[in-house]
Design an enzyme around this catalytic site. Structure first.
Site, PDB file in Angstrom:
ATOM      1  N   GLU A  19      -2.334  40.676  41.944  1.00  0.00           N
ATOM      2  CA  GLU A  19      -1.117  40.419  41.804  1.00  0.00           C
ATOM      3  C   GLU A  19      -0.691  40.059  43.465  1.00  0.00           C
ATOM      4  O   GLU A  19      -1.673  40.592  44.455  1.00  0.00           O
ATOM      5  CB  GLU A  19      -0.184  41.706  41.496  1.00  0.00           C
ATOM      6  CG  GLU A  19       0.120  41.658  40.199  1.00  0.00           C
ATOM      7  CD  GLU A  19       1.425  41.101  39.628  1.00  0.00           C
ATOM      8  OE1 GLU A  19       1.795  40.069  40.569  1.00  0.00           O
ATOM      9  OE2 GLU A  19       2.089  41.037  38.563  1.00  0.00           O
ATOM     10  N   ARG A 119       7.351  52.510  38.722  1.00  0.00           N
ATOM     11  CA  ARG A 119       6.633  52.052  39.904  1.00  0.00           C
ATOM     12  C   ARG A 119       7.067  50.921  40.749  1.00  0.00           C
ATOM     13  O   ARG A 119       7.785  50.066  40.077  1.00  0.00           O
ATOM     14  CB  ARG A 119       5.221  51.821  39.615  1.00  0.00           C
ATOM     15  CG  ARG A 119       4.795  50.875  38.807  1.00  0.00           C
ATOM     16  CD  ARG A 119       3.272  50.391  38.850  1.00  0.00           C
ATOM     17  NE  ARG A 119       2.885  49.422  37.830  1.00  0.00           N
ATOM     18  CZ  ARG A 119       2.796  48.010  37.957  1.00  0.00           C
ATOM     19  NH1 ARG A 119       3.611  47.474  39.254  1.00  0.00           N
ATOM     20  NH2 ARG A 119       2.324  47.418  37.202  1.00  0.00           N
ATOM     21  N   ASN A 121       6.500  47.177  42.028  1.00  0.00           N
ATOM     22  CA  ASN A 121       5.821  46.005  41.484  1.00  0.00           C
ATOM     23  C   ASN A 121       5.914  45.024  42.683  1.00  0.00           C
ATOM     24  O   ASN A 121       5.862  45.378  43.794  1.00  0.00           O
ATOM     25  CB  ASN A 121       6.710  45.656  40.361  1.00  0.00           C
ATOM     26  CG  ASN A 121       5.596  44.502  39.449  1.00  0.00           C
ATOM     27  OD1 ASN A 121       4.422  44.723  39.546  1.00  0.00           O
ATOM     28  ND2 ASN A 121       6.335  43.600  38.993  1.00  0.00           N
ATOM     29  N   ASN A 167      10.292  41.395  39.586  1.00  0.00           N
ATOM     30  CA  ASN A 167       9.058  40.698  39.700  1.00  0.00           C
ATOM     31  C   ASN A 167       9.232  39.555  40.802  1.00  0.00           C
ATOM     32  O   ASN A 167       9.662  39.830  41.783  1.00  0.00           O
ATOM     33  CB  ASN A 167       8.647  39.919  38.429  1.00  0.00           C
ATOM     34  CG  ASN A 167       7.233  40.520  37.864  1.00  0.00           C
ATOM     35  OD1 ASN A 167       6.131  40.496  38.641  1.00  0.00           O
ATOM     36  ND2 ASN A 167       7.185  40.810  36.668  1.00  0.00           N
ATOM     37  N   ASP A 215       7.010  35.685  35.717  1.00  0.00           N
ATOM     38  CA  ASP A 215       6.133  36.847  36.663  1.00  0.00           C
ATOM     39  C   ASP A 215       6.391  36.301  38.093  1.00  0.00           C
ATOM     40  O   ASP A 215       7.489  36.053  38.604  1.00  0.00           O
ATOM     41  CB  ASP A 215       4.899  37.139  36.131  1.00  0.00           C
ATOM     42  CG  ASP A 215       4.231  38.316  36.615  1.00  0.00           C
ATOM     43  OD1 ASP A 215       4.850  38.976  37.732  1.00  0.00           O
ATOM     44  OD2 ASP A 215       3.328  38.971  35.810  1.00  0.00           O
TER      45      ASP A 215
HETATM   46  C1  BGC Z   1       3.515  43.671  36.374  1.00  0.00           C
HETATM   47  C2  BGC Z   1       2.768  43.951  34.936  1.00  0.00           C
HETATM   48  C3  BGC Z   1       3.588  43.437  33.762  1.00  0.00           C
HETATM   49  C4  BGC Z   1       3.587  41.792  34.057  1.00  0.00           C
HETATM   50  C5  BGC Z   1       4.444  41.119  32.987  1.00  0.00           C
HETATM   51  C6  BGC Z   1       3.721  42.144  36.496  1.00  0.00           C
HETATM   52  O1  BGC Z   1       4.287  42.012  37.645  1.00  0.00           O
HETATM   53  O2  BGC Z   1       2.766  44.174  37.368  1.00  0.00           O
HETATM   54  O3  BGC Z   1       2.745  45.431  34.711  1.00  0.00           O
HETATM   55  O4  BGC Z   1       2.561  43.444  32.575  1.00  0.00           O
HETATM   56  O5  BGC Z   1       4.342  41.713  35.394  1.00  0.00           O
HETATM   57  O6  BGC Z   1       5.687  41.696  32.873  1.00  0.00           O
HETATM   58 CA    CA Z   2       4.202  40.461  39.315  1.00  0.00          CA
END
Ligand code: BGC
Ligand code: CA
Length: 308
Positions: A19, A119, A121, A167, A215
């Protein structure tokens, strides 16, 4: 007509949940995180060298466990270091481990989210020198999440709540628009924002995607938005008017994020994940978790840096 592109494997990294790719122009490295094991990776396209270290000192398990120290996101800093959204809190660290492999991570005290249910992200330094990062629930149906701002002086404020799964994020070059993907919302929203301060204004829908999960994202030098569509094996480009004009097809289902890199910022790097795939699902896509690259004919913009 939608343009179709393909991508090559750039780094056979075999990450669990790669990521947050970012091109570090000063170090000439592509950096990214593997969230669950808490790894920070670097790839030097000039030499092909690929390195990684565990930000919390020891390797965490690949599969989520309460005692792991995942790294949700990193950002570059103005002094050549990294700013972190760890599992539940912010921290600062140098650009790489010391000669002995030691990695002094300095926590930013005074703020933490409840790591038993959520958590951190995705996150990025903003054009104003702060660091924006959001949260996601460990399990669907968890508590509402939020997007936070870490100021250069270490103060944390909540920008907005009511988030399903925080995201991708990026800002327009003129700093008047902020693009944001709440993955559970099925699309990307756009906020007006104050050019001088970054304060957010009105929110509206930029694009709704039919299939898959929105995402990570990045804006290119033409103001078009590149979006990793998790679950579909595709990266989409949307014009500033919100029209889909390019699709990159990958040989893996779970692209997670995108960033332009290379000295001239002309390579689109794409991170991917192996998370949540059964052995039968992994078998036809052995490159899940690798880093891909695509030459798209357009260029990116230099990454913002956290001001310290
Ligand atoms: C998260 C994942 C998640 C994905 C799709 C990502 O940013 O870290 O855990 O499955 O997005 O939602
Ligand atoms: Ca992501």
């Amino acid at each position: 007509m939608t343009r179709q592109l393909s991508a090559e494997i750039a780094v056979p990294a075999q990450c669990y949940l790669a990521e947050g790719p970012v091109w570090d122009q000063a170090a000439r490295l592509l950096r990214w995180v593997d969230i669950n094991p808490g790894h920070v990776h670097a790839f030097d396209p000039a030499t092909g060298a690929h390195t990684r270290f565990a930000a919390a000192g020891a390797d965490g398990p690949a599969v989520p466990r309460p005692d792991a120290v995942p790294v949700g996101a990193i950002g570059l800093t103005t002094v050549g270091g990294l700013v972190y959204a760890l599992v539940d809190a912010f921290a600062l660290g140098p650009g790489q481990p010391g000669a002995a492999g030691d990695y002094p991570l300095t926590p930013i005290e005074g703020f933490a989210v409840d790591r038993s249910v959520i958590r951190f992200n995705d996150g990025k330094p903003s054009p104003w020198g702060d660091f924006w990062a959001g949260t996601m629930p460990w399990r669907r149906g968890g508590p509402a999440c939020a997007l936070y701002k870490l100021a250069p002086d270490g103060r944390v404020t909540e920008l907005f709540g009511g988030v399903g799964l925080s995201n991708g994020l990026d800002w327009s070059e003129d700093r008047t628009r902020f693009f944001y993907a709440d993955s559970f919302s099925g699309g990307v929203d756009v906020f007006t924002c104050d050019q001088a301060t970054g304060e957010l204004g009105a929110r509206s829908r930029f694009v709704t995607i039919g299939n898959g999960i929105p995402d990570g994202l990045t804006l290119d030098a033409d103001g078009c938005l590149w979006l990793a569509v998790f679950g579909t094996g595709e990266v989409h480009r949307y014009t500033p008017a919100g029209n889909l004009d390019t699709v990159i097809r990958l040989p893996v289902d779970q692209p997670t994020s995108v960033a332009f890199g290379g000295d001239d910022l002309s390579t689109l790097y794409i991170t991917t994940a192996r998370e949540n795939l059964t052995a039968a699902e992994i078998a036809p896509q052995p490159h899940a978790g690798d880093i891909f690259a695509c030459t798209t004919g357009t260029t990116g913009r230099p990454a913002n840096r956290y001001a310290r």
